[in-house]
Write an enzyme that holds these catalytic residues in place. Structure first.
Site, short mmCIF file in Angstrom:
data_model
loop_
_atom_site.label_atom_id
_atom_site.label_comp_id
_atom_site.label_asym_id
_atom_site.label_seq_id
_atom_site.Cartn_x
_atom_site.Cartn_y
_atom_site.Cartn_z
N ASN A 39 38.20 16.16 -13.87
CA ASN A 39 37.35 15.03 -13.51
C ASN A 39 37.04 14.18 -14.74
O ASN A 39 38.00 13.73 -15.38
CB ASN A 39 36.16 15.39 -12.62
CG ASN A 39 35.18 16.42 -13.11
OD1 ASN A 39 35.52 17.56 -13.31
ND2 ASN A 39 33.94 16.04 -13.28
N ASP A 40 35.83 13.94 -15.10
CA ASP A 40 35.48 12.84 -16.01
C ASP A 40 36.21 12.82 -17.36
O ASP A 40 36.38 13.87 -17.98
CB ASP A 40 33.99 12.91 -16.37
CG ASP A 40 33.09 13.12 -15.18
OD1 ASP A 40 33.58 13.10 -14.05
OD2 ASP A 40 31.88 13.32 -15.40
N GLN A 56 37.01 16.83 -18.19
CA GLN A 56 36.38 17.91 -17.43
C GLN A 56 37.52 18.67 -16.74
O GLN A 56 38.28 18.10 -15.96
CB GLN A 56 35.43 17.33 -16.38
CG GLN A 56 34.13 16.82 -16.97
CD GLN A 56 33.18 17.95 -17.36
OE1 GLN A 56 32.60 18.60 -16.51
NE2 GLN A 56 33.05 18.20 -18.65
N TYR A 99 29.55 20.41 -19.33
CA TYR A 99 29.59 19.17 -18.55
C TYR A 99 29.92 17.98 -19.45
O TYR A 99 30.19 18.13 -20.64
CB TYR A 99 28.26 18.98 -17.81
CG TYR A 99 28.21 19.67 -16.45
CD1 TYR A 99 29.07 20.71 -16.12
CD2 TYR A 99 27.29 19.26 -15.49
CE1 TYR A 99 29.02 21.32 -14.87
CE2 TYR A 99 27.23 19.86 -14.23
CZ TYR A 99 28.10 20.89 -13.94
OH TYR A 99 28.04 21.49 -12.70
N SER A 100 29.82 16.80 -18.87
CA SER A 100 30.33 15.61 -19.56
C SER A 100 29.54 15.21 -20.79
O SER A 100 28.36 15.51 -20.91
CB SER A 100 30.37 14.44 -18.58
OG SER A 100 31.46 14.62 -17.72
N ASP A 170 25.03 13.91 -19.30
CA ASP A 170 26.13 13.02 -19.72
C ASP A 170 25.75 12.12 -20.90
O ASP A 170 25.82 10.88 -20.81
CB ASP A 170 26.64 12.18 -18.54
CG ASP A 170 26.94 13.02 -17.31
OD1 ASP A 170 27.26 14.21 -17.49
OD2 ASP A 170 26.84 12.50 -16.18
N GLU A 223 24.88 8.74 -12.86
CA GLU A 223 25.65 9.65 -13.71
C GLU A 223 26.40 8.86 -14.79
O GLU A 223 26.63 7.66 -14.66
CB GLU A 223 26.67 10.44 -12.87
CG GLU A 223 26.02 11.41 -11.90
CD GLU A 223 27.02 12.40 -11.29
OE1 GLU A 223 26.74 13.60 -11.31
OE2 GLU A 223 28.06 11.96 -10.79
C1 FRU Z 1 30.41 13.20 -12.81
C2 FRU Z 1 29.78 14.55 -13.12
C3 FRU Z 1 28.88 14.48 -14.34
C4 FRU Z 1 28.88 15.90 -14.82
C5 FRU Z 1 30.29 16.31 -14.55
C6 FRU Z 1 30.48 17.76 -14.21
O1 FRU Z 1 31.59 13.32 -12.11
O2 FRU Z 1 29.07 15.04 -12.00
O3 FRU Z 1 27.60 13.96 -14.07
O4 FRU Z 1 28.51 16.01 -16.16
O5 FRU Z 1 30.76 15.51 -13.49
O6 FRU Z 1 31.85 18.05 -14.07
#
Ligand code: FRU
Length: 483
Positions: A39-40, A56, A99-100, A170, A223
């Protein structure tokens, strides 16, 4: 690695990566996870002649899972090399997921700030919103993105405002003069999204200096915030500074939001001082396609502001990605140069992509091509009173009619090229030019010099491209990107 949790995760991750077989939708020039889920974008930065992008990463399942930071490098932002996993959830401060977060580079050192997520069952009435979640802000340094110093906790729940829930995360860090600043996304107890702004003299001690939200409630959670300034390039703008606050809001409903994605990413142009008193102009979407979320920017050493988004969408049930059966899911967007012209924020693929163009075909009004697996299509000199249609793989149509620009899949079935995707559209005053960058399983559309973009995954049976755009100039290149 002495920590048994980290060393076991490392061994399991490597074993998973050895099974990787990405299949026919493997991307040629978009950053992908070697296996599993991405993901991010995180920790985007340049160090010397190397661009670093972390992501991520959940290697054990294409549907997601425990979050760590995967790491890729590149010298041109087009060809990415996977370097392994940088940060594991292996400490009490981050055991529920790394996390991010972001990377701030100073004197050759990457200062990484991320959210150590912890979900605790020992908290009374835990629901992971108001109780049971730790949102730890962690600082860690590196000079190469591969090895790291100790993880240091710099903020915890008690350091955030009391009327916020435990959803605070984040961190994105920058420096202005002698002071460091950080934005974090937050969900207030009254279910309003906001951005928290912190300042620090030394990257260790952080203090809240501002809270930013819109005049009227705009979703329950913001986010992945980002803040940056652009010098306006408009000829008569005299380099005026355009201040951009980027957020990914969750919980927008009603009106036009009901036909858009489940979550959004966009920006507010900010008037005033982000660290003190400021107001936000109306929200603008970064991208109106099906797959775009949680973008992050960084400044390259040559001064360019580069944005990379996650080409995916969390919690989306109505469509899917056919790569899941090949053991992986999601990718990043092509890195995009972000500029401002007369107060409008524009996105355009990094210029390095143009070095990979070959086999130019140019025609007025129309073009048809087969086997267009990786391509760059530019349609300019458009007469916006005429309709325009671009058909990709016989299935995805981009159309311009009556001031509406639409991306639509002809077959809406879950097994089809769009894997359940239907339609996304926006109304525009005019249409001047359209650029489409296609990879094996993605399409990114840049409308009107990048004032708006549409990003989407797609899963063609046969690759083809056809353009009908009366009187416009059509330029089509193959993109030949080899490692
Ligand atoms: C956005 C999010 C962030 C978080 C991360 C976790 O997609 O929800 O807010 O840090 O992904 O994977």
């Amino acid at each position: 690695m002495s920590n048994p949790l980290a060393s076991d995760l490392n061994a399991m991750r490597q074993a998973m990566e050895r099974t990787a077989n990405p299949g026919r939708f493997a991307q040629a020039f978009h950053l992908v996870p070697p296996v599993g889920w991405l993901n991010d974008p995180n920790g985007l930065c340049q160090l010397g002649d190397t661009y670093h992008a972390f992501f991520q990463y959940s290697p054990f399942s294409a549907e997601g899972g425990v979050k760590m930071w995967g790491h890729c490098t590149s010298h041109d932002m087009v060809r990415w090399t996977y370097e392994g996993t940088a940060l594991y959830p292996d400490q009490p401060v981050d055991v529920g997921g790394v996390y991010s977060g972001s990377a701030y580079v100073e004197d050759g050192v990457m200062h990484i700030f991320y959210t150590g997520n912890v979900k605790r069952e020992d908290a009374y009435g835990y629901d992971y919103v108001n109780a049971g979640r730790e949102a730890n802000t962690v600082h860690v340094t590196s000079t190469d993105g591969n090895t790291f110093g100790p993880k240091k906790l710099v903020m915890a729940n008690a350091d955030y405002p009391g009327d916020d829930t435990e959803h605070v995360r984040d961190p994105k860090v920058w420096r202005d003069g002698d002071t460091y600043y950080m934005v974090q996304g937050a969900r207030k107890k009254d279910d309003t999204g906001e951005v928290l702004v912190f300042s620090s003299p030394d990257l260790e001690r952080w203090e809240l200096c501002n809270r930013i939200t819109s005049n009227t409630r705009f979703g329950y959670m913001w986010e992945c915030p980002d803040y940056f300034e652009l010098a306006d390039t408009g000829e008569f703008a005299n380099g005026a500074i355009v201040k951009v606050l980027s957020v990914s809001p969750q919980g927008l409903h009603g009106g036009d939001w009901d036909r858009r994605n489940v979550y959004q990413s966009g920006y507010f142009v900010l008037l005033g001082d982000v660290t003190q008193t400021c107001t936000l102009l109306p929200f603008a979407l970064w991208d109106a396609g099906f797959d775009f979320y949680a973008p992050q920017t960084f400044q390259a050493d040559d001064g360019r502001r580069i944005l990379i988004g996650w080409m995916g969408m969390p919690d989306e049930k109505t469509y899917t990605n056919l790569t899941v059966r090949d053991g992986w899911q999601h990718c990043f967007t092509i890195p995009r140069e972000v500029t401002a012209r007369y107060g409008r924020v524009l996105q355009w693929p990094v210029r390095e992509l143009e070095d990979f163009r070959t086999n130019l075909r140019e025609q007025e009004g129309a073009i048809d091509a087969e086997d267009t697996k990786t391509f760059d299509l530019l349609i300019d000199d458009i007469d916006f009173d005429q309709p325009l249609t671009v058909t990709l793989a016989g299935q995805m149509q981009l159309t311009w009619r009556e001031r509406r620009f639409e991306m639509r899949f002809l077959d809406e079935d879950m097994e089809s090229t769009g894997a359940g995707r239907k339609s996304r559209f926006e109304y525009l005053d005019e249409l001047r030019n359209v650029r489409v960058v296609g990879d094996m399983s993605s399409v990114e559309v840049f409308v009107n010099d990048g004032e708006l973009t549409f990003s989407s995954r797609y899963y063609p049976e046969h690759y083809s491209l056809s353009v009908e755009a009366p009187t416009a100039q059509v330029h089509l290149w193959d993109l030949e990107v080899k490692a």
